[in-house]
Design a protein around this motif. Sequence first.
Motif, short mmCIF file in Angstrom:
data_model
loop_
_atom_site.label_atom_id
_atom_site.label_comp_id
_atom_site.label_asym_id
_atom_site.label_seq_id
_atom_site.Cartn_x
_atom_site.Cartn_y
_atom_site.Cartn_z
N VAL A 76 1.00 -1.27 0.17
CA VAL A 76 0.08 0.08 -0.14
C VAL A 76 1.32 0.93 0.19
O VAL A 76 1.71 2.07 0.55
N TYR B 224 -2.67 0.52 -4.33
CA TYR B 224 -2.26 -0.66 -3.73
C TYR B 224 -2.30 -1.67 -4.80
O TYR B 224 -3.04 -1.20 -5.46
N LEU C 199 -1.96 -6.45 -4.80
CA LEU C 199 -1.50 -7.92 -3.66
C LEU C 199 -0.74 -8.50 -4.84
O LEU C 199 -1.16 -8.39 -6.23
N GLN D 261 -5.04 -12.57 -3.10
CA GLN D 261 -6.34 -11.78 -3.69
C GLN D 261 -7.49 -12.80 -2.89
O GLN D 261 -7.05 -13.95 -2.69
N ALA E 217 -6.31 -7.10 1.21
CA ALA E 217 -6.42 -5.51 0.85
C ALA E 217 -6.98 -4.72 1.82
O ALA E 217 -6.76 -3.55 1.93
N SER F 169 -11.21 -3.39 -7.40
CA SER F 169 -10.73 -2.52 -6.21
C SER F 169 -12.08 -0.96 -6.31
O SER F 169 -11.68 -0.31 -5.46
#
Length: 187
Positions: free
Chosen positions: A91, A105, A107, A112, A117, A147
């Motif tokens: 992040v 950010y 991952l 995931q 997150a 996201s």
Amino acid sequence: MAPAQGAGAGRGAGRVTPRLATARLVLRARVPDDAEALFAAMGDAATMTWWSHAPVESVAALRAYLAERDNGSWRAWAVTVAEDDTAIGFVAAGEKRPGVAEIGYLLVPAAQRRGYAREAVGAVIGRLFAEGYRRVFADTDPDNVGSNRLLESLGFRREGLLRAEWETHIGVRDTVLWGLLRDEWRG
């Protein structure tokens, strides 16, 4: 993005990148040595679809990229699972003007869809507001469903759409602007 050394003493824009802990995670300053672990994300075409640049070609290229970014105005936290110092993502936060920070950010694919997150981004947002920031924002591709859902779940409000804002490795893309004010944070 930002700086780093050892147990979280990195600096970006004159601020320390402090070590943060959540129920399952430890966030520490990201370092160039995290390149090998982060290559699983930043070298992967599917993971990098919505990023502003194409996947990196090698661990060495990623190490150089991280070294360059970690000397700039952004701070970056490597996300690690408690008891394992291997980076599973990061992040980053950059001050855009006094009181206003932007976040980003990413991952690795294997980490995931586990809530990491949300946990990691939430920890950084909490830290930014504790430091006195009044506003945190992010921009995402409109088609980046995951996201966009994450930001909304954290309390961000969709504030706008900038058309043809980014020229990326997948073409010219729009961007959605998301904002969160300190008094809206549910931390």
